[in-house]
Motif scaffolding. Structure first.
Motif, PDB file in Angstrom:
ATOM      1  N   GLN A 138     -40.945  65.951  27.509  1.00 16.80           N
ATOM      2  CA  GLN A 138     -42.236  65.444  27.961  1.00 16.80           C
ATOM      3  C   GLN A 138     -42.182  64.002  28.418  1.00 16.80           C
ATOM      4  N   THR A 139     -41.070  63.301  28.101  1.00 19.58           N
ATOM      5  CA  THR A 139     -40.973  61.955  28.646  1.00 19.58           C
ATOM      6  C   THR A 139     -40.506  62.011  30.091  1.00 19.58           C
ATOM      7  N   ILE A 140     -40.039  63.185  30.531  1.00 16.67           N
ATOM      8  CA  ILE A 140     -39.724  63.351  31.947  1.00 16.67           C
ATOM      9  C   ILE A 140     -41.023  63.610  32.677  1.00 16.67           C
ATOM     10  N   PRO A 141     -41.316  62.809  33.675  1.00 18.93           N
ATOM     11  CA  PRO A 141     -42.562  63.041  34.398  1.00 18.93           C
ATOM     12  C   PRO A 141     -42.462  64.297  35.254  1.00 18.93           C
ATOM     13  N   ILE A 142     -42.752  65.444  34.640  1.00 21.96           N
ATOM     14  CA  ILE A 142     -42.575  66.721  35.329  1.00 21.96           C
ATOM     15  C   ILE A 142     -43.386  66.781  36.603  1.00 21.96           C
ATOM     16  N   LEU A 143     -44.557  66.143  36.606  1.00 20.76           N
ATOM     17  CA  LEU A 143     -45.393  66.208  37.804  1.00 20.76           C
ATOM     18  C   LEU A 143     -44.638  65.669  38.998  1.00 20.76           C
ATOM     19  N   ALA A 144     -43.710  64.729  38.723  1.00 17.12           N
ATOM     20  CA  ALA A 144     -42.952  64.151  39.816  1.00 17.12           C
ATOM     21  C   ALA A 144     -41.995  65.171  40.410  1.00 17.12           C
ATOM     22  N   ILE A 145     -41.555  66.127  39.592  1.00 19.63           N
ATOM     23  CA  ILE A 145     -40.600  67.116  40.097  1.00 19.63           C
ATOM     24  C   ILE A 145     -41.332  68.272  40.747  1.00 19.63           C
ATOM     25  N   PRO A 147     -43.029  68.848  43.436  1.00 21.67           N
ATOM     26  CA  PRO A 147     -42.738  69.225  44.825  1.00 21.67           C
ATOM     27  C   PRO A 147     -41.416  69.959  44.950  1.00 21.67           C
ATOM     28  N   MET A 148     -40.389  69.464  44.186  1.00 19.65           N
ATOM     29  CA  MET A 148     -39.082  70.074  44.321  1.00 19.65           C
ATOM     30  C   MET A 148     -39.086  71.495  43.800  1.00 19.65           C
ATOM     31  N   VAL A 235     -51.670  69.299  41.025  1.00 23.26           N
ATOM     32  CA  VAL A 235     -50.560  68.533  41.601  1.00 23.26           C
ATOM     33  C   VAL A 235     -49.581  69.456  42.312  1.00 23.26           C
ATOM     34  N   LEU A 238     -50.184  69.995  45.992  1.00 18.22           N
ATOM     35  CA  LEU A 238     -50.014  68.917  46.969  1.00 18.22           C
ATOM     36  C   LEU A 238     -48.892  69.186  47.965  1.00 18.22           C
TER      37      LEU A 238
ATOM     38  N   THR B 210     -45.995  58.058  29.052  1.00 23.43           N
ATOM     39  CA  THR B 210     -45.698  59.149  29.983  1.00 23.43           C
ATOM     40  C   THR B 210     -46.719  59.172  31.105  1.00 23.43           C
ATOM     41  N   ILE B 214     -46.027  59.068  35.218  1.00 17.88           N
ATOM     42  CA  ILE B 214     -46.511  60.157  36.068  1.00 17.88           C
ATOM     43  C   ILE B 214     -47.469  59.624  37.117  1.00 17.88           C
ATOM     44  N   ILE B 217     -45.754  57.686  39.930  1.00 15.37           N
ATOM     45  CA  ILE B 217     -44.952  58.502  40.853  1.00 15.37           C
ATOM     46  C   ILE B 217     -45.844  59.383  41.722  1.00 15.37           C
ATOM     47  N   VAL B 218     -46.818  60.043  41.092  1.00 18.88           N
ATOM     48  CA  VAL B 218     -47.654  60.950  41.875  1.00 18.88           C
ATOM     49  C   VAL B 218     -48.489  60.184  42.894  1.00 18.88           C
ATOM     50  N   PHE B 221     -47.151  59.978  46.321  1.00 23.72           N
ATOM     51  CA  PHE B 221     -47.214  61.121  47.232  1.00 23.72           C
ATOM     52  C   PHE B 221     -48.327  60.944  48.256  1.00 23.72           C
ATOM     53  N   ILE B 233     -38.591  60.981  46.237  1.00 22.88           N
ATOM     54  CA  ILE B 233     -38.587  62.400  45.867  1.00 22.88           C
ATOM     55  C   ILE B 233     -39.198  63.239  46.983  1.00 22.88           C
ATOM     56  N   VAL B 237     -36.896  65.761  49.249  1.00 29.17           N
ATOM     57  CA  VAL B 237     -37.182  67.190  49.179  1.00 29.17           C
ATOM     58  C   VAL B 237     -37.336  67.736  50.591  1.00 29.17           C
ATOM     59  N   ILE B 249     -34.809  61.927  39.488  1.00 28.31           N
ATOM     60  CA  ILE B 249     -35.432  62.478  38.283  1.00 28.31           C
ATOM     61  C   ILE B 249     -34.718  61.961  37.040  1.00 28.31           C
ATOM     62  N   ALA B 253     -36.408  60.136  34.009  1.00 30.77           N
ATOM     63  CA  ALA B 253     -36.298  60.597  32.628  1.00 30.77           C
ATOM     64  C   ALA B 253     -35.763  59.489  31.732  1.00 30.77           C
TER      65      ALA B 253
END
Lengths: 295, 280
Positions: A138-145, A147-148, A235, A238, B210, B214, B217-218, B221, B233, B237, B249, B253
């Motif tokens: 959860q410290t990984i900003p998943i929302l950032a990934i 799009p990928m 998100v 987007l 967190t 987020i 970064i968002v 976009f 990113i 992509v 990423i 992280a």
């Protein structure tokens, strides 16, 4: 009566204050454009004219609340009345798209969360190895990934609902894991010993003691998970090129400077979130009442 | 084929070691070794599967390829990191959490405002605030100011709710004691209420780490200068250069975990008295 004064009045006061600030902000932020326009026309603006103009611009910096409400009505209620509830310009259509991927992701995420939690509670190796990574994930900003993930899944041939649901799932499983682990561990030693004196097997202890006593924890975290999966769905919409969904409305609005459209999408997302969380709340009250855990 | 088999074998062996380790008495080194081994196993499985099944690097690059890309594009990653994390996320985090903290202390004296603000704050904290990003980008321009504004809006309400709750955490006996000492309001605040609120405050601060990353970064976009993690990113992509995306990423992280870890360490130092921090 007392209850009303204690609870409702303060909330109403705060909400009213927000609206006052909003209207005032609309005047302040839109004033420059109004003055520019008046200056070009060579007119002197009186204060009432200024206010009237700032609250009714086409592309305001900050639309006034009534403009947003009008826009929402135009794209929902009026559409229904004219029988085009699911046309592409209707917010109901976009809201439905977002809602469906939210719900799918939420169900997947909750299921994954519960399974992981059961594993963590019953298996020591899993507890020690998985739990730190669940937290780290959860410290990984998943929302950032997001799009990928969408693009990659599209390339594999998975498109439509599922990729968005995956993002929602990732966001919603975490609160469920944490809450369920806490909940499944909530029976104290006395209760566990009692089960042992009854010669209950592991699965009996699970079904008759651990699972029921985890319910309050489950519902609390399910509320968080619901809100999180809606954010995920928005998100995730987007990067798909603004085709459909509330997130797509946000992006399209920001491309074309349609602030009123952005705000109306935003408000409907908020209403959606609030009603989903409220729905979970109702189910929670009903279940806990039935189980006799609510006083 | 050899890749798949050997990674599966590694998985089974690592799992067996983990099971053995977890049945040893709990020590600090075992507590670190078990999750570390689990993480390494994940990476090995990933590498083995990508090589063994010959997955197209456009879809899922192997960890080694990501590592190479990471090492070879450090300058770009650093520029992006400074733009998004230091300028956008950190400044917004400081402003947002600071403002929410002060606001919580301000409303603390008025039960009326508390009763009004807590439900509204809880409600807003559950909303998809990230949707404000396009509006704020429109208001504050493309550079880091708009990103930090998004972060401010995102962290404000969770922080506010947590701090208000924390300020109510001291119990009646303790407050009565303060009264018998004839402590003034600021004295009671500084000596009792704020220290008692710290576990809640830090809970809010940790949640917000967190959210801040987020948000920053968002927000990119929706428009950004030609640097920043979110910008990189979304453009990479588009070019299907997924190893660069994964490198980005990895930076996110690492930055997120380090940020969280820093706040958790400060928490440990400040709330050493709290039961959850004691070593049993």
């Amino acid at each position: 009566m007392n209850w009303l004064a204690q609870r409702v009045v303060p909330i109403l006061a705060v909400v009213a204050a927000i609206f006052v600030l909003w209207y005032a902000g609309a005047v302040g932020l839109n004033a420059k454009w109004a003055y520019d326009k008046a200056g070009r026309a060579g007119v002197e603006l009186s204060f009432t004219q200024l206010v009237a103009d700032t609250w009714s611009q086409d592309k305001p910096k900050l639309p006034a609340p009534h403009q947003v409400v009008q826009e929402i009505w135009k794209t929902t209620g009026a559409m229904v009345l004219s029988g085009r509830a699911f046309s592409k310009r209707s917010l109901i259509f976009h809201g439905w798209i977002t809602l469906s991927s939210t719900l799918l992701g939420f169900v997947l995420g909750t299921a994954l969360g519960i399974i992981l939690a059961v594993g963590i509670v019953h298996n020591r190796a899993m507890d020690m190895s998985v739990m730190p990574w669940v937290i780290a994930s959860q410290t990984i900003p998943i929302l950032a990934i997001a799009p990928m993930v969408i693009v990659v899944l599209n390339a594999v041939g998975v498109s439509g609902l599922l990729p968005k649901a995956v993002i929602s799932m990732y966001l919603s499983f975490f609160p469920v894991v944490v809450g369920m682990v806490k909940g499944l561990r909530s029976p104290d030693h006395m209760q566990l010993d009692q089960m042992r004196t009854w010669y209950a097997s592991g699965s009996e202890t699970f079904w008759k003691l651990r699972l029921p006593s985890s319910m309050p924890y489950l519902f609390t975290s399910v509320k968080v998970a619901m809100a999180a999966s809606l954010v995920g769905a928005i998100v995730a919409e987007l990067p798909t090129g603004a085709v459909a969904g509330l997130g797509a409305r946000l992006l399209a609005g920001s491309y074309y400077g349609q602030t009123i459209q952005i705000w109306s999408a935003l408000i409907s997302a908020a209403v959606l979130a609030a009603s989903l969380v409220a729905l979970v709340g109702v189910i929670q009250t009903m279940t806990l009442k039935r189980m006799g855990m609510l006083r | 084929m050899i890749w798949i088999v050997s990674s599966l074998v590694f998985w089974i062996v690592a799992w067996w070691i983990n099971v053995r380790l977890s049945h040893l008495p709990r020590t600090r080194s075992a507590g670190l070794a078990v999750p570390a081994l689990f993480g390494i196993t994940l990476l090995v499985l990933w590498e083995g599967m990508v090589r063994g099944l010959e997955i197209n690097p456009v879809l899922l690059p192997a960890p080694s390829a990501i590592g190479v890309q990471f090492a070879s594009s450090l300058p770009i990653l650093w520029v992006d990191f400074v733009q998004t994390f230091v300028k956008g996320a950190l400044s917004g985090y400081a402003i947002g959490c600071g403002a929410a903290f002060l606001m919580a202390i301000a409303v603390d004296r008025s039960p009326f405002l508390q009763r009004g603000l807590l439900p509204v704050g809880n409600f807003v904290a559950a909303l998809p605030i990230i949707g404000m990003a396009p509006i704020l980008v429109m208001w504050f321009g493309f550079d880091w100011q708009s990103k930090s504004a998004v972060v401010v809006v995102m962290v404000f309400f969770p922080m506010l709710v947590n701090t208000v709750q924390g300020l109510q955490a001291s119990d009646h006996m303790q407050r009565d004691l303060m009264q018998t000492y004839a402590a003034s309001y600021p004295q009671a605040l500084m000596k009792l209420r704020l220290p008692a609120a710290m576990p809640f405050v830090f809970n809010g601060l940790k949640i917000c780490t967190t959210l801040a990353l987020i948000g920053a970064i968002v927000a990119e976009f929706f428009g950004s200068p030609i640097k920043g993690m979110g910008f990189r990113i979304s453009t990479e992509v588009g070019r299907l250069a997924l190893d660069m995306v994964w490198a980005e990423i990895a930076v996110a992280a690492l930055a997120g975990s380090a940020f969280y870890g820093c706040v958790a360490m400060i928490e440990k130092a400040v709330t050493f008295w709290h039961p959850s921090q004691r070593r049993g």
